[in-house]
Design an enzyme around this catalytic site. Structure first.
Site, PDB file in Angstrom:
ATOM      1  N   SER A 178       0.786  -1.343  -0.441  1.00  0.00           N
ATOM      2  CA  SER A 178       0.052   0.150  -0.202  1.00  0.00           C
ATOM      3  C   SER A 178       1.045   0.888   0.120  1.00  0.00           C
ATOM      4  CB  SER A 178      -1.194   0.132   1.114  1.00  0.00           C
ATOM      5  OG  SER A 178      -0.299  -0.494   2.709  1.00  0.00           O
ATOM      6  N   HIS A 206      -5.711  -3.992  -2.754  1.00  0.00           N
ATOM      7  CA  HIS A 206      -5.131  -2.826  -3.708  1.00  0.00           C
ATOM      8  C   HIS A 206      -5.487  -3.395  -5.901  1.00  0.00           C
ATOM      9  CE1 HIS A 206      -4.637   0.221  -1.205  1.00  0.00           C
ATOM     10  NE2 HIS A 206      -3.268  -0.144   0.034  1.00  0.00           N
ATOM     11  N   LYS A 238     -12.865   0.088  -1.856  1.00  0.00           N
ATOM     12  CA  LYS A 238     -10.774   0.696  -2.115  1.00  0.00           C
ATOM     13  C   LYS A 238     -11.643   0.909  -4.203  1.00  0.00           C
ATOM     14  CE  LYS A 238      -8.245   0.394   0.542  1.00  0.00           C
ATOM     15  NZ  LYS A 238      -7.244  -0.777   1.676  1.00  0.00           N
TER      16      LYS A 238
HETATM   17  C1  LIG Z   1      -7.658  -0.876   3.191  1.00  0.00           C
HETATM   18  C2  LIG Z   1      -6.594  -2.270   3.489  1.00  0.00           C
HETATM   19  C3  LIG Z   1      -7.211  -3.217   4.484  1.00  0.00           C
HETATM   20  C4  LIG Z   1      -8.258  -3.197   5.592  1.00  0.00           C
HETATM   21  O1  LIG Z   1      -9.387  -2.508   4.659  1.00  0.00           O
HETATM   22  P1  LIG Z   1     -10.865  -1.659   4.822  1.00  0.00           P
HETATM   23  O2  LIG Z   1     -12.086  -2.145   3.840  1.00  0.00           O
HETATM   24  O3  LIG Z   1     -10.310   0.157   4.757  1.00  0.00           O
HETATM   25  O4  LIG Z   1     -11.202  -1.590   6.635  1.00  0.00           O
HETATM   26  C5  LIG Z   1      -6.549  -3.922   4.689  1.00  0.00           C
HETATM   27  N1  LIG Z   1      -5.128  -4.117   3.770  1.00  0.00           N
HETATM   28  C6  LIG Z   1      -4.836  -3.652   3.375  1.00  0.00           C
HETATM   29  C7  LIG Z   1      -3.461  -3.758   2.473  1.00  0.00           C
HETATM   30  C8  LIG Z   1      -6.155  -2.113   3.148  1.00  0.00           C
HETATM   31  O5  LIG Z   1      -4.768  -1.465   2.255  1.00  0.00           O
END
Ligand SMILES: *Cc1c(COP(=O)(O)O)cnc(C)c1O
Length: 406
Positions: A178, A206, A238
């Protein structure tokens, strides 16, 4: 007094410049952010396909609310599992080509469910050092030995797997990292998991919706076989533009998670309206080749433009394009300069990233236009000689909008 420690802690955060600040936005999620009456072109969100404010999803939510109401009223295992949730799970499993999928309220909770359900004390977790915080917390909750390997160092990992005496082993990785935007070598990781009889848990927060044919994600991107030891977690807040997450895999694994995943069992099911929106979002993702092609064009355009600038570009093929500045102060100054040009790019500093690698984390969306990317490049070109904040004209300093979390 118990308050004293809190006050000291808060004061320390302020001194170390680590206080997090929220911004209240007065417009829906999109490239145009409105804050305190000012407009910014934002390169901050994870809404990679620009679906968060899509008219189809808005209409589906309105219809679903009329049909299903707003709340689900209970956990999934009591009476909160409504038809829209069930349909979503079937669609998700089909979409990613796995036997079964389980829908979660958030990705954070999905990760907290998966890891402790599969390993416990006396077992071992092998985790990439750049994994997301939720995977780190999941490992802590599992109470297994937590071995963090240097980023993508497969030799190091293979060596530790070979030497481990743990009864059960689990390899844990982000598919797309990320803060760096690079991809984990999933085929090689699966090979190691097979060789050492380990679980492989892949967090595709992602990659889902963006990578692979039809946006099926990082596993499809690498054409990984649907091994029963491979467990996929994908988030739906996302690229999918809504909220929530899913875990997909072998039907036995999913059944076990449903039976034993505490963050699945002991929480209220999310609104059926959200599930309905997600089913519609899946259709937009499948039909989203144009969006993905446009996003890809923007990535290529941004990278080509950044190449002429003095800062280090990371080898990221994804919508996450970090520009490594190095020095904290310089990264902050550059971000402030961009803000003056009404461009909002988060500066990420240690401890979120290693010391000396403070960076601007540019995140692109199919909702951005090429003009917006060009405007960012032009402003960065102007900011090249920016050594520190003192170069900013007096009185023109913007309030700090830097945020350290992803
Ligand atoms: C955003 C994210 C999460 C958490 O997901 P949410 O649905 O926002 O709680 C978990 N792992 C990664 C790699 C993320 O970028």
């Amino acid at each position: 007094m118990i308050w004293d420690e809190l006050e000291t802690g808060l004061a320390r955060l302020a001194v170390e410049n680590l206080t997090r600040r929220r911004r209240t936005l007065d417009a829906p999620c999109g490239p145009e952010a409105v804050i305190d009456g000012q407009r910014f072109t934002a390169f901050c969100s994870n809404d990679y396909l620009g679906l968060a404010n899509h008219p189809t999803l808005i209409a589906v939510v309105q219809q679903a609310a009329a049909r299903w109401g707003v709340g689900s009223g209970a956990s999934h295992v009591v009476s909160g599992h409504l038809r829209p949730h069930a349909e979503l799970e079937e669609r998700l499993a089909h979409f990613v080509g796995r036997e079964r999928a389980l829908y979660f309220t958030t990705g954070y909770m999905a990760n907290l469910a998966i890891v402790p359900a599969l390993v416990e004390r006396h077992d071992a977790i092998f985790a990439d050092r750049l994994n997301h915080a939720s995977l780190i917390d999941a490992a802590l909750l599992a109470r297994a030995e937590h071995i963090r390997y240097p980023h993508i160092d497969l030799d190091w990992l293979a060596d530790r797997l070979a030497r481990s005496r743990a009864r059960r082993k689990l390899i844990l990785t982000d598919a797309v990292f990320s803060m760096d935007g690079d991809l984990a070598p999933l085929p090689e990781l699966l090979e190691l998991a097979e060789r050492f009889d380990a679980w492989l848990v892949i967090d595709d927060a992602h990659g889902f919706g963006v990578l692979g044919p039809g946006g099926r994600g990082s596993l499809a991107h690498f054409a990984l076989p649907a091994s029963p030891r491979l467990i996929l977690m994908g988030t739906l807040g996302k690229a999918a533009g809504v909220s929530g997450a899913f875990v997909a895999g072998d039907h036995r694994v999913i059944e076990w998670l449903m039976q034993r995943g505490r963050p699945y069992i002991f929480t209220t099911a999310s609104s059926p309206v959200i599930a309905a929106a997600l089913s519609a979002s899946l259709k937009l993702i499948v039909a989203g080749d144009d969006r993905r092609a446009h996003l890809q064009d923007l990535i290529v355009r941004l990278r080509a433009g950044l190449r002429g600038l003095p800062w280090r570009l990371l080898p990221s093929p994804t919508a996450i394009q970090p520009l490594v500045i190095g020095d904290n102060q310089a990264a902050m100054a550059l971000a402030e300069r961009l803000l003056m040009n009404h461009l909002w790019v988060p500066a990420i500093r240690p401890p979120t990233v290693p010391t000396g690698t403070a960076r601007l984390r540019i995140s692109l969306s199919a909702a951005h236009t090429t003009d917006q990317v060009d405007a960012l490049l032009a402003a960065l070109r102007e900011g090249i000689n920016l050594a520190d904040q003192s170069l900013l004209p007096q009185g023109e300093r913007m309030p700090s909008m830097q945020e350290d979390e992803h």
